[in-house]
Design an enzyme around this catalytic site. Structure first.
Site, short mmCIF file in Angstrom:
data_model
loop_
_atom_site.label_atom_id
_atom_site.label_comp_id
_atom_site.label_asym_id
_atom_site.label_seq_id
_atom_site.Cartn_x
_atom_site.Cartn_y
_atom_site.Cartn_z
N GLU A 68 -6.74 8.08 7.04
CA GLU A 68 -6.96 8.46 8.51
C GLU A 68 -7.23 10.65 8.34
O GLU A 68 -6.79 11.11 8.67
CB GLU A 68 -5.85 8.41 8.95
CG GLU A 68 -5.16 7.70 9.34
CD GLU A 68 -3.77 7.53 10.32
OE1 GLU A 68 -3.84 6.10 10.83
OE2 GLU A 68 -3.71 8.27 10.74
N ARG B 137 0.61 -1.44 -0.05
CA ARG B 137 0.14 -0.08 0.37
C ARG B 137 1.17 1.13 -0.18
O ARG B 137 1.80 1.84 0.50
CB ARG B 137 -0.61 -0.10 1.25
CG ARG B 137 -1.44 0.99 1.81
CD ARG B 137 -2.93 0.84 2.66
NE ARG B 137 -3.18 2.60 3.23
CZ ARG B 137 -3.35 3.26 4.50
NH1 ARG B 137 -2.21 2.75 4.68
NH2 ARG B 137 -3.77 3.95 4.29
N HIS C 173 -2.15 11.15 0.90
CA HIS C 173 -2.07 10.58 2.67
C HIS C 173 -1.48 11.49 3.00
O HIS C 173 -0.12 11.78 3.61
CB HIS C 173 -1.21 9.58 2.58
CG HIS C 173 -0.80 8.60 3.80
ND1 HIS C 173 -0.74 7.56 4.51
CD2 HIS C 173 -0.40 9.40 4.92
CE1 HIS C 173 -0.55 7.39 5.07
NE2 HIS C 173 -0.05 8.25 6.03
N ASN D 98 -6.56 1.23 11.06
CA ASN D 98 -5.50 1.67 11.08
C ASN D 98 -5.13 1.83 13.00
O ASN D 98 -6.54 2.84 13.31
CB ASN D 98 -4.50 3.02 10.79
CG ASN D 98 -4.43 2.92 8.97
OD1 ASN D 98 -4.33 2.00 8.24
ND2 ASN D 98 -3.80 4.06 9.06
N TYR E 277 -3.63 1.49 15.81
CA TYR E 277 -1.82 1.74 17.13
C TYR E 277 -2.33 1.72 18.88
O TYR E 277 -1.63 0.12 19.50
CB TYR E 277 -1.61 2.89 16.73
CG TYR E 277 -1.05 2.80 15.58
CD1 TYR E 277 0.32 2.09 15.37
CD2 TYR E 277 -1.70 3.45 14.55
CE1 TYR E 277 1.36 2.77 13.91
CE2 TYR E 277 -1.01 3.48 12.81
CZ TYR E 277 0.50 3.12 13.66
OH TYR E 277 1.00 3.53 12.14
N GLU F 77 -2.60 -0.36 8.85
CA GLU F 77 -1.73 0.21 9.44
C GLU F 77 -1.69 -0.66 10.65
O GLU F 77 -2.69 -0.55 11.29
CB GLU F 77 -1.39 1.57 9.50
CG GLU F 77 -1.24 2.62 7.87
CD GLU F 77 -1.20 3.81 8.29
OE1 GLU F 77 -0.70 4.36 9.90
OE2 GLU F 77 -1.39 4.82 7.42
#
Length: 457
Positions: A176, A87, A131, A298, A300, A364
């Site tokens: 995002e 990606r 992005h 994504n 985290y 991600e």
């Protein structure tokens, strides 16, 4: 004994579904460099990085990982690790230096070569159209607070599709939008560095409108699979209000319009002290909620909250006065983010339950650690442990019935980590920025074995 052997000893074998996509991801400004070559125009990150005090030690993406010149070797390295998908994002100012008008053929030529190289190596390209590197010329006219930027984004998306659409199946519109809107326009810690809460809500809407308009263009041109990628975080806390505010700003304000065609009522009500929502026009939500084929996730870490009377608002969560955001004890990454793989299972299961019928892909997930190159090797066993735990969490979600199609580790290379500059290393591959030498870390070699087995042993 190696780290992978330590982890494998006595562990059950977990196999992922046949056809599960294993890969990695990057972003244009973080790796490409060559910011003044091939007719590329300036982006908001060029401007932001050049502003004193905005980025760690004044670092910029002017050279980054020099991927613009080294992409062929980088693709060969991906192939040697067995990656099945990559990606990457297209730099809008490389394609339209002023943000509108005819496409720059030299900019598109670069991505043409990259896509061809990926196919030759047996790697599936996944394109992200935005992005965060908005052409500075559009920001000068209001950026994402200006409705016209959404129209220009659709125009740009069509131009990229016309060049690459015959070889790319999966098209991600935005990466995002929470970061773009609230870190960029409310908190000012990302480009363009504005601190205007009302502007951040307008930016959020126009980003989503841009997604909807681009989706319509891509569908009309024949795109097979369209997605959008969100930064998502399960929000935890004992107080419902303390949970609802950040959950609304980070998660639901972006998920609900795309997947339900509405803005969350509680978010609209809370934000009404900042904006009258007049930027939302009739028909916008119908455009924004056009069906997508895949939702990029994504992840985290979870977000932790607690009531804290008198606490000022966290600028990345407008309206969060009186809410604290504690960081719990326990292991953390070099970013200071708590490590909690169980949060990924929780997130995937809740998405599958609350927004059924949309396949998911982890676009991600990864971690920064203080990696050092010693004797030609980077022993990053903490990253191996991190990924192993998160892969198992993803497998648990699949076992619970989640339609999860793939996992793209962030990131392929150490790179320009936005406001942190080159101080944080997320890569599977170590980059010596002085020489541009690439050295696969132990985690890259371990990941290659995961891909080969399609599972964990």
């Amino acid at each position: 004994m190696t780290v992978s052997a330590d982890l494998a000893r006595g562990a059950e074998v977990l196999e992922f579904p046949q056809g599960f996509v294993w890969g990695t991801a990057t972003a244009s400004y973080q790796i490409e460099g060559a910011t003044r070559e091939g007719g590329r125009g300036p982006s908001i990150w060029d401007t932001f990085s050049a502003t004193p005090g905005k980025v760690f030690q004044g670092h910029t993406g002017e050279v980054a990982c020099d991927h613009y010149h080294r992409h062929r070797d980088d693709v060969a390295l991906m192939a040697s690790l067995g990656m099945s998908a990559y990606r990457f994002s297209v730099a809008w100012p490389r394609v339209q230096p002023s943000g509108s008008g005819p496409a720059n053929p030299h900019g598109l030529d670069f991505y043409d070569r990259l896509v061809d190289d990926l196919h030759a190596a047996g790697i599936t390209p996944i394109v992200t159209l935005y992005h965060w590197d908005l052409p500075q010329a559009l920001e000068d006219r209001g950026g994402w607070t200006n409705r016209d930027t959404a129209e220009r984004f659709a125009e740009y998306s069509a131009a990229v599709y016309r060049r690459l659409g015959d070889r790319v199946e999966t098209w991600t519109t935005l990466n995002e939008p929470w970061c773009s809107a609230f870190l960029g326009y409310a908190a000012g810690i990302h480009a363009p560095g504005r601190t205007d809460v009302a502007a951040s809500f307008a930016a959020a809407h126009h980003l989503l409108l841009g997604h909807g308009l681009a989706t319509a263009e891509l569908r009309a041109l024949g795109a097979k699979q369209i997605s959008i990628t969100h930064a998502l975080s399960p929000v935890r806390g004992s107080d419902p209000d303390a949970v609802a505010v950040p959950d609304g700003i980070m998660n639901r304000i972006f998920l609900d319009p795309v997947l339900r065609g509405v803005y969350p009522a509680d978010v609209v009500a809370r934000a009404s002290r900042f904006t009258d929502w007049s930027f939302v026009r009739d028909g916008d939500l119908e455009l924004i909620s056009r069906p997508i084929d895949l939702l990029g996730v994504n992840y985290y870490n979870p977000t932790f909250t607690e009531p804290r009377p008198g606490e000022p608002a966290n600028p990345v969560f407008p309206g969060s006065e009186g809410i604290g955001f504690p960081v719990p004890d326990g292991p953390k990454t070099a970013m200071g983010w708590p490590i909690e793989a169980a949060g990924l299972t929780e997130l995937l299961v809740s998405l599958s339950r609350d927004y059924p019928g949309v396949p998911l892909m982890i676009t991600e997930n990864g971690a920064a650690f203080d990696d050092t190159l010693i004797g030609g090797r980077v022993d990053d066993r903490r990253r191996v442990e991190f990924l192993d735990a998160h892969f198992r969490a993803a497998h648990a979600a699949i076992e619970a019935g989640v339609d999860l199609r793939g996992y793209l580790v962030w990131s392929f290379l150490d790179n320009f980590e936005w406001a942190y500059g080159y101080d944080k290393r997320f890569g599977l591959v170590y980059v010596d920025y002085a020489t541009q030498e690439r050295v696969p870390k132990d985690s890259a070699k371990w990941y290659a074995e995961v891909i080969r087995r399609n599972g964990l042993a």
